[in-house]
Design a protein around this motif. Sequence first.
Motif, mmCIF file in Angstrom:
data_model
loop_
_atom_site.group_PDB
_atom_site.id
_atom_site.type_symbol
_atom_site.label_atom_id
_atom_site.label_comp_id
_atom_site.label_asym_id
_atom_site.label_seq_id
_atom_site.Cartn_x
_atom_site.Cartn_y
_atom_site.Cartn_z
ATOM 1 N N SER A 54 0.897 -52.009 -65.694
ATOM 2 C CA SER A 54 0.805 -52.957 -64.589
ATOM 3 C C SER A 54 0.441 -54.321 -65.150
ATOM 4 C CB SER A 54 -0.239 -52.511 -63.558
ATOM 5 O OG SER A 54 -1.524 -52.434 -64.159
ATOM 6 N N VAL A 55 0.655 -55.356 -64.339
ATOM 7 C CA VAL A 55 0.312 -56.725 -64.732
ATOM 8 C C VAL A 55 -0.567 -57.319 -63.638
ATOM 9 C CG1 VAL A 55 1.181 -58.999 -65.382
ATOM 10 C CG2 VAL A 55 2.521 -56.951 -65.940
ATOM 11 N N ASP A 56 -1.742 -57.781 -64.020
ATOM 12 C CA ASP A 56 -2.678 -58.367 -63.062
ATOM 13 C C ASP A 56 -2.779 -59.867 -63.282
ATOM 14 O OD1 ASP A 56 -3.262 -55.833 -62.112
ATOM 15 O OD2 ASP A 56 -4.958 -55.561 -63.493
ATOM 16 N N ALA A 57 -2.589 -60.635 -62.205
ATOM 17 C CA ALA A 57 -2.857 -62.069 -62.247
ATOM 18 C C ALA A 57 -4.344 -62.253 -61.956
ATOM 19 C CB ALA A 57 -1.998 -62.793 -61.218
ATOM 20 N N VAL A 58 -5.151 -62.318 -63.011
ATOM 21 C CA VAL A 58 -6.606 -62.401 -62.856
ATOM 22 C C VAL A 58 -6.989 -63.680 -62.128
ATOM 23 C CG1 VAL A 58 -8.824 -62.456 -64.084
ATOM 24 C CG2 VAL A 58 -6.941 -61.006 -64.920
ATOM 25 N N ASP A 59 -6.405 -64.787 -62.574
ATOM 26 C CA ASP A 59 -6.470 -66.065 -61.874
ATOM 27 C C ASP A 59 -5.201 -66.824 -62.231
ATOM 28 O OD1 ASP A 59 -6.899 -67.479 -64.362
ATOM 29 O OD2 ASP A 59 -9.025 -67.003 -64.227
ATOM 30 N N ALA A 60 -5.101 -68.077 -61.842
ATOM 31 C CA ALA A 60 -3.849 -68.815 -62.022
ATOM 32 C C ALA A 60 -3.386 -68.851 -63.471
ATOM 33 C CB ALA A 60 -3.988 -70.232 -61.477
ATOM 34 N N HIS A 61 -4.333 -68.867 -64.410
ATOM 35 C CA HIS A 61 -3.955 -69.035 -65.811
ATOM 36 C C HIS A 61 -4.477 -67.927 -66.711
ATOM 37 C CE1 HIS A 61 -3.547 -73.134 -64.097
ATOM 38 N NE2 HIS A 61 -2.417 -73.065 -64.767
ATOM 39 N N THR A 62 -4.719 -66.753 -66.116
ATOM 40 C CA THR A 62 -5.136 -65.584 -66.899
ATOM 41 C C THR A 62 -4.344 -64.369 -66.441
ATOM 42 O OG1 THR A 62 -7.384 -66.486 -67.013
ATOM 43 C CG2 THR A 62 -7.077 -64.201 -67.694
ATOM 44 N N VAL A 63 -3.735 -63.684 -67.408
ATOM 45 C CA VAL A 63 -2.937 -62.493 -67.120
ATOM 46 C C VAL A 63 -3.513 -61.321 -67.902
ATOM 47 C CG1 VAL A 63 -0.679 -61.409 -67.339
ATOM 48 C CG2 VAL A 63 -0.831 -63.802 -66.744
ATOM 49 N N ARG A 64 -3.660 -60.204 -67.207
ATOM 50 C CA ARG A 64 -4.074 -58.967 -67.879
ATOM 51 C C ARG A 64 -2.901 -57.998 -67.817
ATOM 52 N NH1 ARG A 64 -8.816 -55.890 -69.106
ATOM 53 N NH2 ARG A 64 -8.374 -53.640 -69.024
ATOM 54 N N ILE A 65 -2.386 -57.637 -68.988
ATOM 55 C CA ILE A 65 -1.286 -56.680 -69.084
ATOM 56 C C ILE A 65 -1.886 -55.333 -69.447
ATOM 57 C CG2 ILE A 65 0.877 -56.143 -70.257
ATOM 58 C CD1 ILE A 65 1.100 -59.135 -70.945
ATOM 59 N N ASN A 66 -1.860 -54.419 -68.499
ATOM 60 C CA ASN A 66 -2.469 -53.104 -68.696
ATOM 61 C C ASN A 66 -1.473 -52.164 -69.376
ATOM 62 O OD1 ASN A 66 -4.993 -53.688 -67.180
ATOM 63 N ND2 ASN A 66 -3.550 -53.948 -65.482
ATOM 64 N N LEU A 67 -1.938 -51.479 -70.427
ATOM 65 C CA LEU A 67 -1.064 -50.678 -71.277
ATOM 66 C C LEU A 67 -1.305 -49.191 -71.091
ATOM 67 C CD1 LEU A 67 -1.557 -52.779 -74.534
ATOM 68 C CD2 LEU A 67 0.182 -53.082 -72.764
ATOM 69 N N SER A 68 -0.235 -48.431 -71.144
ATOM 70 C CA SER A 68 -0.345 -46.979 -71.028
ATOM 71 C C SER A 68 -0.700 -46.329 -72.358
ATOM 72 C CB SER A 68 0.957 -46.393 -70.496
ATOM 73 O OG SER A 68 2.032 -46.683 -71.388
ATOM 74 N N GLU A 69 -0.562 -47.074 -73.444
ATOM 75 C CA GLU A 69 -0.883 -46.568 -74.778
ATOM 76 C C GLU A 69 -1.111 -47.750 -75.713
ATOM 77 O OE1 GLU A 69 2.676 -44.309 -75.127
ATOM 78 O OE2 GLU A 69 3.785 -45.893 -76.160
ATOM 79 N N PRO A 70 -1.795 -47.544 -76.821
ATOM 80 C CA PRO A 70 -2.032 -48.653 -77.758
ATOM 81 C C PRO A 70 -0.713 -49.245 -78.264
ATOM 82 C CG PRO A 70 -3.403 -46.758 -78.310
ATOM 83 C CD PRO A 70 -2.421 -46.289 -77.280
ATOM 84 N N THR A 71 -0.589 -50.563 -78.191
ATOM 85 C CA THR A 71 0.659 -51.218 -78.594
ATOM 86 C C THR A 71 0.351 -52.530 -79.310
ATOM 87 O OG1 THR A 71 1.527 -50.388 -76.492
ATOM 88 C CG2 THR A 71 2.990 -51.756 -77.804
#
Length: 509
Positions: free
Chosen positions: A139-156
């Motif tokens: 999934s991809v979370d827009a934490v705020d306007a200029h911060t993105v958290r890309i959630n990973l299903s496995e170490p990459t």
Amino acid sequence: MRSSKSTSTSKTLAVACLATALVLTGCSGSSKSSDKATSGTLAVNWGGFPESWAPGAEMEAGYMRVPYENLVALDEKGEITPVLATKWEQTEKALILTLREGVTFHDGTPFDAEAVKVNLESIRDGKTAYAGPLKVIESVDAVDAHTVRINLSEPTPSLLTTLSTRGAPIGSPKAIKGGTIAQTPVGTGPWAYDAGSSTKGTRMAFKYYNGYWGGKDSVGFQTVELYAIPEDNAATGALATGEIALTDTETTQLGRIEGNPSLKHLSYPAIRNNPMFFDRGPGGAFEDADVRRAACYALNTEEIVKLEPDFKSRSQHFAEGEPGHNPDIPGYAHDLDKAKQLMARAGNPEVSVEVLAAPFNEKQLQVYAQQLEKIGIKVSVQSAAPPQYFSQWNGGRYALGLGSNDELTPYDWYKAWFAADAPGNPSKAESAELKAAADAAIAAGASEEADALWQKVTKIISDEALTCAHVAGEELVAWNTKAVTGVKASSQPWETNLVDYKALRPAGK
């Protein structure tokens, strides 16, 4: 190297306009490129245009990197450098990006966390080979306007490298959602598409975007015009007369280029090419590993090197010094006797398959078909226009395929072609040994053991003959020194049709 382009061309129109004089004036009404350069226009020919400009589509880098930018880039040392993302932090569970502020897309849409989310999800959920490596994004979370958290299903740990490639440009979320981006590119790069100054099938114009975050001083040309001259003699003629400033070309043109004091050329490694055995599932033509190994020994890449002098035979996909390169992989040196023995061990099955070819790889496939026939594998080569080729060659209809692999990491290569859920593995077949090895390599993340574990993965891919007959080729670029200076290869590795656009300057300035 036009023979391996991933583009479609309006050949009839372009050739008809150029046939009489080998110049573009009759088609476009434009003046010579030396005059254009003086006025800030760079005329470039890559031989054709992409069928789709949507992020994740099969776009050569020479097109993509005019209107688009990536979140990050690779420098000359292969290190990750900032572009649209300025900082990052990666763990086994997530990649957190800090985005550049004050950036807008060419349509005025702000570049922000939501834009990154739309792009990554649309590429991940698309149907191209580039979707595979991004399946790790849970999934991809827009934490705020200029911060993105890309959630990973496995170490990459290789994800940042993936985000630097032509598989992950960042386009306007408005244009992506509206479906217009396929034909009208809208990015954040220095040059924005100008439909009014373009001629369909012949010329695409991109003018400097006044809202560009890097500023005018970051580029030397205010306008970039992309042309579609598919025929090499015509392109060299247009280059010599100054109608274009820069073009890709072939070794067959070097005599003309080197004989003209105004023309120069360079080459760089850009193409990795290998056959794929797609029909590997139960009852498939290539289910038996011995049949695949027999085919690999029957193929003789030295014959391809004769056809393409800038090609070199290789034992494996990754070059020495790259992650995934395994010195213990011997490859499959041509050995017809061994190939016949393996076919006999497999029971000499009747194998008759079709393969789809495009203009840029049909000669190579015809040679391979002749070689495979010597061990009883009959291959029918079906010709197709590039759009049909790219939509069908690895989709499962054909048991065998030949295409370019530009993946930079063993994780991406495995996820694109060999994992059970890989877009490039229509049979969904994967051995327990390969899966276990890949799972172990993935679990190792960025640890010291990871490199050795990925080498084991690439060795299994070779041992199981999932692909073979590796060749690597050079991209050859020529330019007119009266029109442009500063021509050098991009630092982005294994990308065709590409120069460092920002380094280019009009001659005499």
